[in-house]
Design an enzyme around this catalytic site. Sequence first.
Site, short mmCIF file in Angstrom:
data_model
loop_
_atom_site.label_atom_id
_atom_site.label_comp_id
_atom_site.label_asym_id
_atom_site.label_seq_id
_atom_site.Cartn_x
_atom_site.Cartn_y
_atom_site.Cartn_z
N ASP A 148 92.27 25.46 18.15
CA ASP A 148 92.31 24.83 19.48
C ASP A 148 91.35 23.64 19.57
OD1 ASP A 148 93.29 24.65 22.05
OD2 ASP A 148 92.91 26.74 22.55
N ASP A 204 100.25 23.70 27.90
CA ASP A 204 100.58 25.12 27.74
C ASP A 204 101.90 25.46 28.42
OD1 ASP A 204 98.15 25.20 26.55
OD2 ASP A 204 97.29 26.71 27.87
C1 GLA Z 1 94.43 26.54 25.14
C2 GLA Z 1 95.73 26.68 24.36
C3 GLA Z 1 96.43 27.97 24.72
C4 GLA Z 1 95.50 29.15 24.47
C5 GLA Z 1 94.21 28.95 25.24
C6 GLA Z 1 93.17 30.00 24.87
O1 GLA Z 1 94.66 26.32 26.47
O2 GLA Z 1 96.55 25.58 24.63
O3 GLA Z 1 97.61 28.11 23.97
O4 GLA Z 1 95.26 29.29 23.10
O5 GLA Z 1 93.62 27.70 24.96
O6 GLA Z 1 91.97 29.82 25.55
#
Ligand code: GLA
Length: 362
Positions: A148, A204
Amino acid sequence: MQTKWNVTAAVPLPRRLVYDNGLGKTPIMGWSGWNKYECKINEKIVFGNTDALVRHGLDQLGYNYVIVDDCWAAYKRDKQGNLKSHPTTFPSGMKALADYAHSKGLKFGLYSDAGRRTCIGHRAGSEDHEIRDAKTFASWGVDYLKYDNCFHKKHYYPHLRYPVMSEALNKSGRPIFYTICEWGEDHPALWAGKYANSWRTSLDVKDRWDRIQILADDNNMWAAYAGPGGWNDPDMLQVGNGRMSVAEYRSHFSIWSIMKAPLIIGCELRKIREEHLEIYKNKEIIDINQDPLGIQARKVSRQGRCKCREVWAGPLSGKRIVLALWNRDWRRVAIKVNWFDLGLEPGVSVRVRDLWKVLIRL
Ligand code: GLA
């Protein structure tokens, strides 16, 4: 759709950069707890969903990665500086989960961050600890790493930070599928293929129809860069989380599959409803996703005043084309398919099969 011709459809040959770890020849498939549980994850949930994955026969269809996203790690490293799991929620340690997955013939995935701390969990991230952490992951038997993009040094661009972990994983002594999650901000399709097996193309995913459409459109822009070894990732599947209709979930699953997205189940498998399980188990659609040619289907036509009656298409192995007629309008409409948009000569006859229904002849 089966044709007489070797089809290249309306798709030029993709320009590819290939990461050399030999993994991800087809998009990966599996389960992750993030969409359903976010930070409320613990080892009992992971063990239970691993069992359910096998009980439902999903592993036999190719869903073979069990993935733990954010919130597995302790807030701080141990005294030697190694990552460790959270003592209350993952008391058995991550190796125990990996061993369990392996004992069932599955693979095991974990999450870390290319910054000081993870995104929502605020747990220890891997920036400046890449070699040590890659070794730790390998020693635990990790087969997949999602990396990430939170809390990093601001002056340091993703295309400089992400290769560091890529190299560390390659030197860890274990083949580890590497997926980059920087939300498409720095157009990773243009550079990540050299360092990773997949890369997120956008924000997301949410269990909402409007978000599914946005992610599909974002992903579509980069279709030419996907291929065996490196895939565009529009994020994990929401099928089964309950806020969309069965028709919407079918569309979500169909579009993800033909875009050659990773198919990561994102719901509670211990209590999944039959109509949702059926979507995940549509073998013919999974086969499209796993087609060895590995060419991402794309939007080839937009119709109506709203431009929301769409045709998506792409070539498959064996002189076949996959076609999705995607009605994003609010009512029943007719959608036209031109042979030209599919790269077919006029007058060519084809056999058409509706993968959600029956065989039709045109
Ligand atoms: C980000 C990613 C998500 C998830 C969260 C976890 O937002 O885009 O897919 O992994 O972090 O904190």
